[in-house]
Design an enzyme around this catalytic site. Structure first.
Site, mmCIF file in Angstrom:
data_model
loop_
_atom_site.group_PDB
_atom_site.id
_atom_site.type_symbol
_atom_site.label_atom_id
_atom_site.label_comp_id
_atom_site.label_asym_id
_atom_site.label_seq_id
_atom_site.Cartn_x
_atom_site.Cartn_y
_atom_site.Cartn_z
ATOM 1 N N ASP A 7 46.738 38.375 30.610
ATOM 2 C CA ASP A 7 46.723 39.873 31.047
ATOM 3 C C ASP A 7 46.260 40.137 29.327
ATOM 4 O O ASP A 7 47.430 40.552 28.297
ATOM 5 C CB ASP A 7 47.988 40.442 31.179
ATOM 6 C CG ASP A 7 47.300 41.950 31.237
ATOM 7 O OD1 ASP A 7 46.544 42.924 31.586
ATOM 8 O OD2 ASP A 7 48.434 42.906 30.788
ATOM 9 N N GLU A 67 42.577 38.832 33.919
ATOM 10 C CA GLU A 67 42.826 40.360 34.869
ATOM 11 C C GLU A 67 41.012 41.148 34.922
ATOM 12 O O GLU A 67 41.646 41.046 32.405
ATOM 13 C CB GLU A 67 44.006 41.661 34.243
ATOM 14 C CG GLU A 67 43.939 42.408 35.505
ATOM 15 C CD GLU A 67 45.649 43.170 35.386
ATOM 16 O OE1 GLU A 67 46.497 42.062 35.347
ATOM 17 O OE2 GLU A 67 45.891 44.218 35.436
ATOM 18 N N ASP A 139 54.022 42.602 29.497
ATOM 19 C CA ASP A 139 52.808 42.548 29.608
ATOM 20 C C ASP A 139 53.067 40.556 29.810
ATOM 21 O O ASP A 139 52.058 40.667 30.691
ATOM 22 C CB ASP A 139 51.868 42.208 28.051
ATOM 23 C CG ASP A 139 52.092 43.598 27.650
ATOM 24 O OD1 ASP A 139 50.830 44.046 28.476
ATOM 25 O OD2 ASP A 139 52.341 44.179 26.689
#
Lengths: 159, 159
Positions: A7, A67, A139
């Site tokens: 991410d 992502e 995260d």
């Protein structure tokens, strides 16, 4: 199959490994890359690239799931996130693994079941799916969620 | 001093080498990197990184000057440009040279004398400053302009 989920963020980049077992999944490693020594790109980008290359060499994932950038932010932050995501994808390419992008909507649908789930719901589901003793930080949890999303999408094509 | 100028774009990335002479400047090499084989980032980013690494190894510049992203575009294009610029900066870092960012305004001021110059004016000035036999193509010209901007900024600190 082992999947490295990432991410990419303008301040923190989360990562996590998801390993598919015959039944269920497990998580041998996860973490967060926080930029040190200032926010200049020529310092941040090598940091994120080097840390992810370390993870690729150590954990030997078969694929990277990363992502997409969520558009609802200010332009400056979007652009910085773009730079970081570029370094992330390059680390995957140089590590010799295929890179698969997923939208935040796809990730939430795959993990929680619907696309408007809250961050905390994603964390709880990631913890439950991977049977983690602790709630992973936000995260890292998002990174594990992308990896789980890829696992769901590709389970049919597992070796 | 040799400077590698780069203008990162979502479709074309221009680059050019500017060498400072005792009087004036010269240009031993310039070019444009056009993505081949589709627009997927996992194809484009290694292409731009590899080509720039080749240029760094061959031309041995002392610094990289890279243009900032101009905000007046659609968000999708800005984000892609961010990814490409990330790969560009990483190539500079991995090539062991310092990386200096310049805004489009700074570049136009340094090369043409005022910040609202047209693309064609920049091309003409770049051709004149570097005494090039031909007008360089637009994206290579922008890259050479960034290198000239860096040369102006750092001429006082030349070895």
């Amino acid at each position: 199959m082992r999947i490295l989920g990432v991410d990419p963020g303008s301040h923190v980049t989360g990562y996590g490994i998801v390993e598919l077992l015959e039944r269920g999944m497990t998580c041998p490693d996860y973490g967060e890359i926080r930029f040190s020594g200032g926010s200049a790109l020529e310092r941040c980008l090598p940091q994120v690239y080097d840390r992810l290359m370390e993870v690729v060499l150590r954990e030997k994932p078969d694929a990277m799931a990363v992502e997409d950038i969520f558009y609802g932010k200010n332009v400056k932050s979007l652009i910085k996130q773009g730079h970081v995501r570029g370094a992330v994808i390059l680390a995957g390419c140089h590590g010799g693994i295929p890179v698969y992008p997923y939208t935040p909507l796809e990730v939430k649908k795959a993990v929680v079941g619907y696309g408007r789930a809250e961050k905390f719901q994603v964390q709880k589901m990631v913890q439950a799916i991977l049977k983690l003793p602790e709630l992973p930080p936000a995260d890292a949890s998002d990174a594990l969620a992308v990896a789980i999303c890829h696992a769901h999408t590709h389970r049919g094509s597992m070796p």
